[in-house]
Design an enzyme around this catalytic site. Sequence first.
Site, PDB file in Angstrom:
ATOM      1  N   GLU A   1       0.826  -1.212   0.000  1.00 24.64           N
ATOM      2  CA  GLU A   1       0.000   0.000   0.000  1.00 24.64           C
ATOM      3  C   GLU A   1       0.859   1.261   0.000  1.00 24.64           C
ATOM      4  O   GLU A   1       0.568   2.218  -0.724  1.00 24.64           O
ATOM      5  CB  GLU A   1      -0.963   0.002   1.190  1.00 24.64           C
ATOM      6  CG  GLU A   1      -2.106  -0.982   1.051  1.00 24.64           C
ATOM      7  CD  GLU A   1      -3.113  -0.608  -0.028  1.00 24.64           C
ATOM      8  OE1 GLU A   1      -3.093   0.523  -0.544  1.00 24.64           O
ATOM      9  OE2 GLU A   1      -3.944  -1.472  -0.369  1.00 24.64           O
TER      10      GLU A   1
ATOM     11  N   GLU B   1       0.798   3.940  -3.127  1.00 20.18           N
ATOM     12  CA  GLU B   1       0.280   5.289  -2.888  1.00 20.18           C
ATOM     13  C   GLU B   1       1.348   6.374  -2.874  1.00 20.18           C
ATOM     14  O   GLU B   1       1.053   7.524  -3.173  1.00 20.18           O
ATOM     15  CB  GLU B   1      -0.500   5.326  -1.570  1.00 20.18           C
ATOM     16  CG  GLU B   1      -1.754   4.494  -1.622  1.00 20.18           C
ATOM     17  CD  GLU B   1      -2.558   4.520  -0.337  1.00 20.18           C
ATOM     18  OE1 GLU B   1      -2.131   5.151   0.652  1.00 20.18           O
ATOM     19  OE2 GLU B   1      -3.641   3.904  -0.325  1.00 20.18           O
TER      20      GLU B   1
ATOM     21  N   GLU C   1      -1.873  13.462  -4.255  1.00 20.92           N
ATOM     22  CA  GLU C   1      -0.705  14.173  -3.742  1.00 20.92           C
ATOM     23  C   GLU C   1      -0.200  13.428  -2.510  1.00 20.92           C
ATOM     24  O   GLU C   1      -0.974  12.788  -1.804  1.00 20.92           O
ATOM     25  CB  GLU C   1      -1.134  15.596  -3.359  1.00 20.92           C
ATOM     26  CG  GLU C   1      -0.032  16.530  -2.946  1.00 20.92           C
ATOM     27  CD  GLU C   1      -0.558  17.933  -2.597  1.00 20.92           C
ATOM     28  OE1 GLU C   1       0.211  18.658  -1.964  1.00 20.92           O
ATOM     29  OE2 GLU C   1      -1.706  18.268  -2.943  1.00 20.92           O
TER      30      GLU C   1
END
Length: 173
Positions: free
Chosen positions: A84, A88, A134
């Site tokens: 993860e 991300e 972001e």
Amino acid sequence: MEYHFCPQCSTRLELKPAGRLQRKYCPLCGFVLYRNPTAGVAVIILKGEEILLVKRRGSYNGAWCIPCGHVEWDEDIRACARREVREETGLQVELGPVFDVQSNFHDPEQHTVGVWFVGRIVGGRLQAGSDAAEVRFFPLEQLPVNMAFPTDLVVCEKLKEKMATRGWQTWSE
């Protein structure tokens, strides 16, 4: 997701008391529907007194959170946490100890139990990934107003308390 029919024999499910709960069961075959939470992970990555947060896309669009996600079937929880973070943030992390465990009740359709690990960056390049708009570090004292998950706020408060009261040095430093 609410189920109304038995997955074994297609009979309409009924409610049956089970202690303090009401569970759906099948009056024909006896099947009991257990509704259990899923497991989620998050990784706390600190740089001094700043924490890495991800601005979400898709669900929770524009809200910030600690890098996180759901554990897949047959996936080790620590492997999921590393995956993860990589998806991300573009970063590779080494995981340290579990920092906290929380029940997440913010989504009435999907109860999760979250495990927050402490992580240390060991590679990669910081960049918004698959479901992130972001990524950046925020001072723990100046978190964005629009945090996606209430449990992240609880975890950040615990981090601040540990740092203030014990001079806590994180595993990631």
